[in-house]
Motif scaffolding. Structure first.
Motif, short mmCIF file in Angstrom:
data_model
loop_
_atom_site.label_atom_id
_atom_site.label_comp_id
_atom_site.label_asym_id
_atom_site.label_seq_id
_atom_site.Cartn_x
_atom_site.Cartn_y
_atom_site.Cartn_z
N ARG A 33 -12.43 -40.26 41.22
CA ARG A 33 -11.82 -41.43 40.60
C ARG A 33 -11.53 -41.19 39.12
O ARG A 33 -10.60 -41.80 38.55
N ARG A 34 -12.31 -40.33 38.50
CA ARG A 34 -12.14 -40.09 37.07
C ARG A 34 -10.99 -39.13 36.76
O ARG A 34 -10.51 -39.08 35.63
N MET A 35 -10.54 -38.36 37.72
CA MET A 35 -9.45 -37.41 37.49
C MET A 35 -8.13 -38.14 37.27
O MET A 35 -7.92 -39.25 37.77
N ASP A 36 -7.23 -37.50 36.53
CA ASP A 36 -5.90 -38.06 36.31
C ASP A 36 -4.97 -37.48 37.38
O ASP A 36 -4.43 -36.39 37.24
N VAL A 88 -9.72 -25.79 38.81
CA VAL A 88 -10.87 -26.42 39.47
C VAL A 88 -12.18 -25.90 38.86
O VAL A 88 -13.11 -26.68 38.59
N GLY A 89 -12.25 -24.59 38.63
CA GLY A 89 -13.45 -24.01 38.02
C GLY A 89 -13.71 -24.57 36.64
O GLY A 89 -14.87 -24.83 36.26
N THR A 90 -12.64 -24.77 35.85
CA THR A 90 -12.79 -25.35 34.51
C THR A 90 -13.30 -26.77 34.59
O THR A 90 -14.16 -27.18 33.79
N ILE A 91 -12.80 -27.54 35.56
CA ILE A 91 -13.26 -28.93 35.73
C ILE A 91 -14.74 -28.96 36.13
O ILE A 91 -15.53 -29.74 35.60
N VAL A 345 -4.09 -28.81 23.42
CA VAL A 345 -3.34 -28.51 24.64
C VAL A 345 -1.98 -29.22 24.63
O VAL A 345 -0.97 -28.66 25.06
N VAL A 346 -1.94 -30.45 24.12
CA VAL A 346 -0.67 -31.18 24.01
C VAL A 346 0.30 -30.42 23.11
O VAL A 346 1.48 -30.24 23.44
N SER A 379 -0.42 -14.25 33.81
CA SER A 379 -1.22 -14.64 32.66
C SER A 379 -0.86 -16.03 32.16
O SER A 379 -1.74 -16.85 31.87
N SER A 380 0.44 -16.30 32.05
CA SER A 380 0.86 -17.61 31.57
C SER A 380 0.47 -18.71 32.56
O SER A 380 0.03 -19.79 32.16
N MET A 381 0.60 -18.44 33.86
CA MET A 381 0.24 -19.43 34.87
C MET A 381 -1.27 -19.71 34.84
O MET A 381 -1.71 -20.87 34.91
N PHE A 382 -2.07 -18.66 34.70
CA PHE A 382 -3.52 -18.84 34.65
C PHE A 382 -3.91 -19.69 33.43
O PHE A 382 -4.70 -20.64 33.55
N ALA A 383 -3.36 -19.34 32.26
CA ALA A 383 -3.72 -20.05 31.02
C ALA A 383 -3.29 -21.51 31.08
O ALA A 383 -4.04 -22.41 30.66
N ILE A 384 -2.08 -21.77 31.60
CA ILE A 384 -1.58 -23.13 31.67
C ILE A 384 -2.47 -24.00 32.54
O ILE A 384 -2.81 -25.15 32.19
N TRP A 385 -2.88 -23.49 33.70
CA TRP A 385 -3.72 -24.28 34.60
C TRP A 385 -5.13 -24.46 34.05
O TRP A 385 -5.77 -25.49 34.28
N ILE A 386 -5.63 -23.47 33.29
CA ILE A 386 -6.92 -23.66 32.61
C ILE A 386 -6.79 -24.78 31.59
O ILE A 386 -7.68 -25.62 31.44
N GLY A 387 -5.66 -24.79 30.87
CA GLY A 387 -5.40 -25.87 29.92
C GLY A 387 -5.39 -27.23 30.59
O GLY A 387 -5.94 -28.21 30.07
N LEU A 388 -4.78 -27.31 31.78
CA LEU A 388 -4.77 -28.57 32.52
C LEU A 388 -6.19 -28.94 32.95
O LEU A 388 -6.57 -30.12 32.93
N GLY A 389 -6.99 -27.94 33.33
CA GLY A 389 -8.38 -28.20 33.68
C GLY A 389 -9.18 -28.76 32.51
O GLY A 389 -10.02 -29.65 32.69
N LEU A 390 -8.90 -28.27 31.30
CA LEU A 390 -9.57 -28.80 30.11
C LEU A 390 -9.19 -30.27 29.90
O LEU A 390 -10.05 -31.10 29.56
N LEU A 391 -7.91 -30.59 30.10
CA LEU A 391 -7.47 -31.98 29.97
C LEU A 391 -8.19 -32.87 30.98
O LEU A 391 -8.66 -33.97 30.63
N GLN A 392 -8.30 -32.41 32.21
CA GLN A 392 -8.98 -33.20 33.23
C GLN A 392 -10.46 -33.36 32.90
O GLN A 392 -11.04 -34.44 33.12
#
Length: 402
Positions: A33-36, A88-91, A345-346, A379-392
């Motif tokens: 429920r807390r995830m965006d 997911v791992g970052t979350i 990240v923004v 590399s760019s795909m990995f970093a971007i999704w880690i960034g999204l994980g940090l936001l979540q």
């Protein structure tokens, strides 16, 4: 778990462990429920569209596909799956638990950046910014430097404020935070990777603005950066290909068959799409392979030609949704540490998107920056999704009433 349904004096009881598990997942305070989910859906939609664009841009290029027209598509889907796994791992780990290992993560990134300058490094499109791992795999450490700078600066700038010792970071704290940013930026400049350096500068400014530090630091850094850029230009420290890119940006009509070729072909491709585009897999510029690096830096030209104005605007709107939700995360964060991470990240996502789309339209210089969630590249795909994980992760720490 038991539940009952009454029929007069008779009650039917049944055991439903599945319902108990579902209730836990959907409970008000649960992680689900807390995830965006709006942000996540927009990111998945962008990556899905990106997969189609990468496939369209590469399916006919068997000379670079090892004879397999689906080579780049398969690799892109693999990168996307790994990126989502890292998210997911970052979350699960959480940005707060990561705080204790940020110095270790930062050190690993610095070692990787230094490895690029060693014999392990490889040159791609004029930038010596890659590490070849073998088996067709390579790594671009500058992508992970973006994460390292966001986390390390957030750690330093928020430490005393979150502890209640300061209202805002003082000058000494800001200097310490900038020290964490300067080292990787200097190494990346030596490669040279001007595009990544531009992104890192914007990240640093975004972090400082969100930290509550004195605005004099922001204005001072902008002035110092401008003076530094002029000095680099006057002292002729740029490589020839970098000078050519800026010259083509300043004069779009300059040598359309040479230094201005990429930009000229990109605008032709986008312009030929019209309102609705020529249809997926039917773009003449894309099929004819007229636009270089179309699956990476110039992937937006595929959208412009084959999906038209409507499809291009849809991609921009999806990026806008992610940025809108990310700004909400930064505003609703429960501590300065989370606010700075989200704001960093923004700044990263917004500038990288603007620069990538802008260079295909000719309103920004060509800088070799991928489009977040869309362009091909591990590399760019990995970093971007880690960034999204940090936001979540930051989002999941907010009060449920916010």
């Amino acid at each position: 778990m038991t539940s009952g349904t009454g029929f007069g004096d008779f009650t039917v009881r049944r055991f439903s462990p599945e319902r108990g598990t579902l209730s836990k997942l959907l409970a008000r305070d649960s992680a689900v429920r807390r995830m965006d989910w709006v942000m996540l859906a927009a990111a998945l939609a962008l990556s899905g569209v990106g997969s189609l664009l990468v496939w369209s841009a590469t399916r006919g290029r068997t000379s670079i596909n090892h004879g397999d027209p689906q080579y780049f598509l398969i690799r892109h889907l693999m990168n996307m799956a790994i990126g989502i796994g890292l998210c997911v791992g970052t979350i699960v780990l959480g940005h707060r638990r990561m705080r204790g290992i940020i110095p270790i993560l930062y050190g690993i990134v610095i070692v990787m950046l230094l490895a690029v300058l060693s014999p392990l490094g490889s040159t791609v499109n004029g930038a010596h910014s890659w590490i070849v791992l073998g088996g067709g795999f390579s790594l671009q450490p500058s992508e992970f430097a973006k994460i390292a700078i966001v986390l390390s600066m957030a750690m330093v700038l928020s430490a005393k404020v979150d502890a209640g010792d300061q209202l805002n970071p003082d000058h000494r704290t800001v200097l310490q935070a900038l020290g964490f940013a300067v080292l990787p930026m200097c190494i990346i400049l030596l490669m040279p990777d001007l595009g990544s350096t531009m992104v890192l500068v914007v990240i640093v400014l975004g972090v400082l603005l969100s930290s509550g530090a004195s605005k004099r630091w922001v204005f001072g850094l902008i002035g110092a950066g401008t003076a530094g850029a002029l000095a680099v230009w006057k002292l002729d420290l740029l490589n020839k290909y970098q000078i050519d890119r800026f010259a083509a940006f300043a004069n779009p009509a300059l040598d359309p068959s040479g230094v201005g070729y990429n930009t000229a072909q990109a605008r032709i491709a986008i312009g030929s799409g019209g309102l609705l585009g020529e249809g997926l897999f039917h773009g003449s510029q894309t099929t004819g392979q007229f636009v270089p690096e179309q699956q990476t830096d110039f992937v937006f030209t595929v959208a412009g030609e084959e999906l038209g104005f409507v499809g291009s605007i849809a991609i921009i709107l999806l990026i806008g949704v992610i940025l809108w939700r990310a700004c909400r995360v930064a505003r609703q964060a429960t501590d300065l540490y989370g606010t700075i991470i989200a704001a960093g990240v923004v700044a990263w996502f917004s500038f990288q998107s603007f620069e990538n789309i802008g260079m295909t339209l000719g309103i920004m210089p060509v800088a070799g920056i991928p489009l977040p969630f869309v362009s091909y590249g591990g590399s760019s795909m990995f970093a971007i999704w880690i960034g999204l994980g940090l936001l979540q992760s930051v989002r999941m720490q907010r009060p449920m009433s916010a």
